[in-house]
Scaffold this active site. Structure first.
Site, mmCIF file in Angstrom:
data_model
loop_
_atom_site.group_PDB
_atom_site.id
_atom_site.type_symbol
_atom_site.label_atom_id
_atom_site.label_comp_id
_atom_site.label_asym_id
_atom_site.label_seq_id
_atom_site.Cartn_x
_atom_site.Cartn_y
_atom_site.Cartn_z
ATOM 1 N N ALA A 552 0.836 -1.204 0.000
ATOM 2 C CA ALA A 552 0.000 0.000 0.000
ATOM 3 C C ALA A 552 0.871 1.255 0.000
ATOM 4 O O ALA A 552 0.622 2.205 -0.752
ATOM 5 C CB ALA A 552 -0.929 -0.005 1.213
ATOM 6 N N TYR A 553 1.887 1.272 0.833
ATOM 7 C CA TYR A 553 2.779 2.429 0.904
ATOM 8 C C TYR A 553 3.550 2.590 -0.401
ATOM 9 O O TYR A 553 3.606 3.688 -0.981
ATOM 10 C CB TYR A 553 3.744 2.263 2.072
ATOM 11 N N SER A 554 4.152 1.514 -0.875
ATOM 12 C CA SER A 554 4.979 1.590 -2.081
ATOM 13 C C SER A 554 4.169 2.004 -3.293
ATOM 14 O O SER A 554 4.600 2.849 -4.096
ATOM 15 C CB SER A 554 5.656 0.230 -2.338
ATOM 16 N N SER A 556 1.305 3.656 -3.338
ATOM 17 C CA SER A 556 0.819 5.034 -3.228
ATOM 18 C C SER A 556 1.946 6.032 -3.493
ATOM 19 O O SER A 556 1.733 7.060 -4.144
ATOM 20 C CB SER A 556 0.209 5.272 -1.844
ATOM 21 N N LYS A 557 3.145 5.736 -3.018
ATOM 22 C CA LYS A 557 4.281 6.625 -3.275
ATOM 23 C C LYS A 557 4.690 6.584 -4.751
ATOM 24 O O LYS A 557 5.108 7.602 -5.323
ATOM 25 C CB LYS A 557 5.470 6.241 -2.392
#
Length: 656
Positions: A552-554, A556-557
């Site tokens: 999710a973090y990767s 979105s970034k």
């Protein structure tokens, strides 16, 4: 007006100089007496020199010091005997006067003495106080000002016609004091300039100032000219884009970015909508001392070109009659009055804009009271010009040296209450920018207490809150030059098979959608940045080298990174440059809780300490490291760079 003297406070100040400091501060606290470096005070004392000889020393307020915060070292110790000898000369140029005073001080490290040092020295009393009291100016700045002043003070004050401060004024005052002075004389009024009080003790001189100013206040009240409330006005609305456009015009005219502080309230709207505003505001300032801050007149409305043309005519008319050649200062107005928004104050820093606002707030009182007393009347334009282009006054504005890199510019930082965002706020402030910090954490509102910082609690995923925050930023500072996007979340480590949809969507909402909204909302303002808009996006090492458990973090970034690249392509035509930093393992941020850090270290079979320095350089990357580079990317070294992606990770083998 009441005396603020308190025996308990006074006991903390030792000796004549100590009490001189105390009463100077009392005067400085009252803005109706002095504003921002205005006014001056002195005391005459006997001291032994290095030869053991007793010598009379005049301690006078030094140039650059403010009475409100003055310390003992803010007073210049000048040999009184030399000051009195200078007064006997038939003439003395300003540069030579300054030279003589500076070279006859006891301390080489002391500030340059006040331009009115000789005047203070010539007054026979031990303590001398000088202010630019609003009430006194309200009386003197009328058609019958001198007559009214003599009526108020009688033999208690010597009355002096306006002369530019310096040697000639000092000599004139000394002669007038001898001619007009009586045993009852305790002060002196300089028409259209200010008022002096004298005493043999610090308290006596200070309280005589309070008493004398109170007499003017009571006189105004007796004539129905004290209350200046403006009850009739049409409510105003500040349009952010309009104010940013105005700031851009003013900045282009000034030749460098300006901060524009907008003040919209009953008072400013009532004054800007006054039926006689053109007549009462275009006559000049309340005192010539204000002209270096406010210019001679405010601009009415938003026609900057017209104001510049009128200023040029004013300069040409009076420069041609000057004794020495003059170079025109920037013609940009510093005060703008408009019926739609009230008042806007311009300055090269947020502090300067605040000073302009405060000076004109008091100027409105002086004008309205003088009008009620019979009609406001300022000095002729020639006298104002002489002070505006007086070398000694200009020196006050040049003392700061070369301005910081971002002086006059405005930065907006998201996620500003902690980590990279908090460090970035400090980095931009250190470079001279005014900074608006946004964060969901309420601590942002108290992060800094200074005129160039505005902390706003804001949920960046809420478009309405973002719009309101941007509007407040424009009211406070006038526009936007730099945008730093640091706000983001780092969900707990989860494999894709175990990732809840709501966690995925939350990461996308905060890390992508919110930044899209911010970019979209800020674009019109960034287009108006005097030096071109700049955006720095805080990405992540996970964009070029994602790791397991951080989908999710990767993702979105990575989406944010693509958004920044496309914005760089689309906004280059607007002069806006957009660059991205990819930090890694910045552990002093809000993203890295102890739980998340422990999880990630365990996933890589490392200790927490080893995980922190798991890079090629074996160094820990701090928020400060990222913030400093983010600020530099908004500066001149990166002026030709857009669409770049720069790692701040100590060197990552997978990225390399």
């Amino acid at each position: 007006m009441r005396s603020a003297w308190k025996d308990a406070e006074a006991k903390q100040f030792k000796g004549d100089l100590g009490l001189r400091v105390y009463t100077s501060r009392l005067l400085g606290r009252d803005k109706s007496l002095v504003l921002h470096g205005g006014g001056n005070t002195s005391v005459k004392v006997l001291e032994k020199n290095v030869f053991g000889e007793e010598e009379a020393i005049l301690y006078v307020k030094g140039s650059g010091w403010d009475l409100e915060t003055i310390e003992p070292e803010g007073f210049s110790p000048v040999r009184l005997a030399h000051v009195l000898r200078l007064a006997e000369l038939p003439s003395l140029s300003d540069p030579e006067m300054v030279n003589q005073l500076v070279t006859h001080m006891l301390k080489a490290s002391a500030p340059a003495p006040s331009i009115e040092t000789i005047l203070h020295g010539l007054m026979p009393q031990k303590f001398v106080d000088h202010t630019h009291a609003d009430a006194v100016l309200s009386v003197t700045n009328t058609k019958d000002g001198e007559k009214r002043i003599r009526e108020i003070y009688g033999k208690r004050c010597v009355v002096i016609p306006y002369l530019i401060p310096g040697f000639d004024l000092a000599q004139f005052c000394a002669k007038a004091f001898r001619a007009q002075g009586t045993p009852d004389t305790v002060g002196m009024v300089l028409l259209s300039h200010g008022i002096f009080s004298f005493g043999e003790t610090a308290r006596e001189s200070y309280e005589r100032m309070i008493e004398l100013v109170t007499l003017s206040e009571k006189y105004l009240d007796s004539k129905g000219a004290w209350t200046t409330g403006l009850k009739h006005f049409t409510p105003g609305v500040v349009e952010a884009l309009d104010q940013a456009s105005l700031r851009r015009k003013l900045s282009d005219t000034a030749g460098s970015p300006l901060i524009l502080k907008t003040v919209t309230n009953q008072r400013t709207l009532g004054f800007a909508q006054h039926p006689q505003v053109a007549r009462i505001t275009q006559r000049g300032p309340a005192t010539p001392d204000h002209v270096i801050r406010t210019k001679r007149m405010p601009m009415l409305g938003r026609d900057v070109d017209r104001y510049v043309a009128e200023y040029g005519r004013y300069f040409d008319e009076h420069a041609s009659k000057a004794k020495e050649p003059k170079n025109m200062l920037d013609p940009a107005p510093r005060v703008v009055l408009d019926p739609a928004f009230g008042l806007a104050a311009a300055g090269r820093t947020a502090k300067d804009a605040g000073i302009v606002d405060e000076i004109y707030d008091h100027t409105m009182d002086v004008i309205l009271r003088a009008e009620a007393l019979g009609g406001f009347q300022a000095l002729p334009a020639k006298d104002i010009f002489d002070v505006e282009y007086w070398d000694l006054e200009q020196a006050k504005l040049k003392k700061g040296g070369k301005p910081p890199a971002f002086s006059g510019e405005i930065a907006l930082v998201t996620g500003a209450a902690s980590g990279i965002g908090k460090a970035a706020v400090a980095a931009f402030l250190a470079r001279g920018a005014a900074v608006v910090g946004l964060d969901l954490d309420a601590r942002i509102e108290a992060l800094h207490s200074r005129p160039d910082f505005l902390g706003l609690r804001c949920d960046v995923t809420d478009d309405k809150q973002v719009g309101l925050a941007i509007g407040r930023a424009v009211v406070a500072f006038g526009g936007l030059d730099m945008l730093l996007l640091t706000a983001g979340i780092f969900p707990a480590s989860r494999r894709i098979a175990d990732l809840p949809t709501d966690e995925w969507r939350k990461a996308m909402t905060v890390n992508v959608d919110a930044n899209l909204s911010l970019l979209r909302a800020c674009h019109p303002l960034l287009k108006l940045a005097p030096r071109g808009g700049r955006v720095v996006v805080i990405g992540s090492k996970n964009v070029p080298a994602p790791g397991p458990g951080a989908s999710a973090y990767s993702a979105s970034k990575a989406a944010l990174n693509q958004l920044a690249r496309i914005a760089a392509l689309e906004w280059g035509v607007d002069g806006i440059r957009i660059n991205t930093l990819h930090p890694n393992a910045v552990f002093d941020t809000g993203l890295w809780t102890e739980e998340v850090l422990a999880q990630r270290a365990k996933q890589y079979d490392m200790t927490v300490e080893a995980y922190k320095t798991n890079n090629v350089l074996r160094t820990e990357v701090r928020s400060l490291d990222v913030a400093e580079l983010a600020a530099e990317m908004c500066g001149p070294l990166f002026a030709k760079t857009t669409g770049a992606q720069v790692p701040v990770d100590g060197g990552n083998e997978r990225v390399i």
